[in-house]
Structure formats: C-alpha cells, structure tokens
Write a protein that holds these residues in place. Structure first.
Motif, PDB file in Angstrom:
ATOM      1  N   LEU A  50       0.826  -1.208   0.000  1.00 57.72           N
ATOM      2  CA  LEU A  50       0.000   0.000   0.000  1.00 57.72           C
ATOM      3  C   LEU A  50       0.862   1.262   0.000  1.00 57.72           C
ATOM      4  CD1 LEU A  50      -2.812  -1.086   2.469  1.00 57.72           C
ATOM      5  CD2 LEU A  50      -3.088  -0.554   0.042  1.00 57.72           C
ATOM      6  N   ALA A  51       1.988   1.215   0.701  1.00 51.64           N
ATOM      7  CA  ALA A  51       2.895   2.368   0.696  1.00 51.64           C
ATOM      8  C   ALA A  51       3.375   2.649  -0.723  1.00 51.64           C
ATOM      9  CB  ALA A  51       4.081   2.109   1.620  1.00 51.64           C
ATOM     10  N   ARG A  52       3.811   1.604  -1.421  1.00 50.93           N
ATOM     11  CA  ARG A  52       4.290   1.797  -2.792  1.00 50.93           C
ATOM     12  C   ARG A  52       3.179   2.343  -3.687  1.00 50.93           C
ATOM     13  NH1 ARG A  52       6.904  -3.138  -1.542  1.00 50.93           N
ATOM     14  NH2 ARG A  52       5.323  -4.354  -2.657  1.00 50.93           N
ATOM     15  N   ALA A  53       1.964   1.826  -3.494  1.00 47.18           N
ATOM     16  CA  ALA A  53       0.850   2.267  -4.333  1.00 47.18           C
ATOM     17  C   ALA A  53       0.507   3.735  -4.085  1.00 47.18           C
ATOM     18  CB  ALA A  53      -0.369   1.385  -4.076  1.00 47.18           C
ATOM     19  N   TRP A  54       0.461   4.140  -2.807  1.00 45.79           N
ATOM     20  CA  TRP A  54       0.136   5.535  -2.511  1.00 45.79           C
ATOM     21  C   TRP A  54       1.238   6.482  -2.961  1.00 45.79           C
ATOM     22  CZ3 TRP A  54      -4.240   7.669  -2.086  1.00 45.79           C
ATOM     23  CH2 TRP A  54      -5.323   6.987  -1.538  1.00 45.79           C
TER      24      TRP A  54
END
Length: 241
Positions: A50-54
């Motif tokens: 999720l960090a990479r996606a955001w």
C-alpha cells in the motif's frame, strides 16, 4: 488495462483509516504522500504494498519533486532498495536527454547496499563523459566548490557555508577533479549519510556548470569502479509496485 489515478485512489481509499478519508481530495499529492508514509511505517507486506501504491499516486501528479521526496523518505525509514528505485526514477524523469543537453545515468549517486539489504553508504563519485575533457574538468572544478556547501536536505548554503549536522550536514571533503580514460571524475566524502536530496542538488549543480562551460552532449555518470551502475531507465509502473 491499467488503472487511472482516480481508479487507484478509489480502490485504495477503502483500505485506509476513516479519519484519513475526511481530508482526501482529488489529486491531493500531499495526502497521498502522507498515506504512503503511514503505511511504510507499519509492518507486513500488505502495508509495504500500500505504501508503494500511494507513493505512486503522489508521483503521478507531481513526478519529479515527489519522487525525490519519496526516495528520501525511504532512506530515512530504512528501505534502501526502494530508495534507490525512486532515485533512479527521479533522475530519469528530471534529465531526459535532449540534443545538446546533459544526460544523467540513473545510477548516479546510488546507495550502496550489502548482501543483507542494508545500506552501507552512498556512492558520491561522479564522472563527466564528453568530447572535451578540458571543459569537463572546468565544470567539475566549479561544481566542487559548490558541492562542499550542499546540505543533507538539498539546500546550497553558498560560499563559506558549512552545515553542523543532521539535515544541515554537508560533505566532509570534496576531492578532484581527477583524470580518467573516459572523462574526469570527482568524489565527495559524506561519511555514512544517505541523502537523496543532497544528491539531487549536486546533480543539478553539475549540470548547470556543464552548460556554463559550453559543453554540449555531456553525460554525468557514476565514476569508474562504482559499486553500483544501473543504466536502465525506470518507469513509474516499476517503482510503484
């Protein structure tokens, strides 16, 4: 078919705390960056994903500046592999080669990572490859004077400036230029600092001095013998997954 920014945002919104949703607005890059940082500081592969996606959402709306900030954030919180990916993406985005312009190898000033995945330093050696070594040496000489006053957070203090530590830290020393077969080199001793924002400013300074020296078609790259060399051109799809 790949997701649009809005589609990705809608999908991810359902996976974040309710109190974050209240402050989210379309194309709000700061909120996307905060969400990326929030998930980066949690444990587990789901949060890492999720960090990479955001972070990718943030970078799609503010590509260059945000990419450097994301690289710095990963450095500060101990994920050097992701930091290197974002640094390479930032360089490739900021310095797209134009006829007569300055090209920059995406592996310039990369973090050095050991077999355990830990950062053991940053390779602050650089080389200028061109058709005129004399002009390249002149550019590096001028850049060296300015490099000595660049802080960890990317500010240039100017003549006589010297940081005291932390985000104000500056290089311990700058040595060179030194001759090499493909072009002159320059090295900085920055101790154990891991500082993407310093690297960005140094690359910008060197590109500026190359142009001031009247040098066309030059390339900035890691010095010969660099422990990291990656000439690939990364994309946002690559760093965001």
């Amino acid at each position: 078919m790949s997701e649009s920014v809005d589609e990705r945002r809608e999908r991810l919104t359902g996976q974040v705390p309710e109190w974050y949703r209240a402050v989210m607005e379309p194309h709000d890059v700061e909120t996307a960056f905060i969400l990326g940082s929030y998930h980066m500081l949690q444990r587990g592969w789901v949060h890492a994903s999720l960090a990479r996606a955001w972070f990718a959402v943030a970078a799609e709306n503010a590509p260059v500046d945000m990419a450097w900030r994301i690289a710095d954030e990963y450095c500060r919180w101990g994920d050097p592999r992701q930091a290197n990916k974002w640094m390479r993406y930032a360089i490739a985005t900021e310095y797209r080669m134009r006829p007569g312009g300055v090209a920059v190898d995406p592996g310039t000033y990369a973090l050095v990572i050991d077999h355990r995945g830990s950062a053991v330093g940053q390779d602050f050696g650089v080389q200028v490859v061109s058709a005129d070594d004399d002009r390249a040496t002149a550019a590096l000489t001028a850049a060296a004077l300015r490099f000595a006053t660049v802080t960890a957070d990317g500010r240039e203090l100017g003549a006589g400036g010297n940081g005291t530590g932390g985000r104000d830290a500056t290089p311990t020393s700058v040595s060179g230029p030194d001759p090499a077969p493909d072009g002159p080199t320059l090295s900085c001793d920055c101790g154990d600092l891991l500082v993407p924002l310093m690297a960005r400013t140094m690359i910008g300074i060197l590109a500026e001095e190359i142009r001031a020296a009247g040098l066309d078609g030059a390339e900035i790259r890691p010095r010969p013998g660099s422990r990291i060399r990656d000439g690939a051109t990364p994309t946002l799809a690559h760093v965001g997954r």
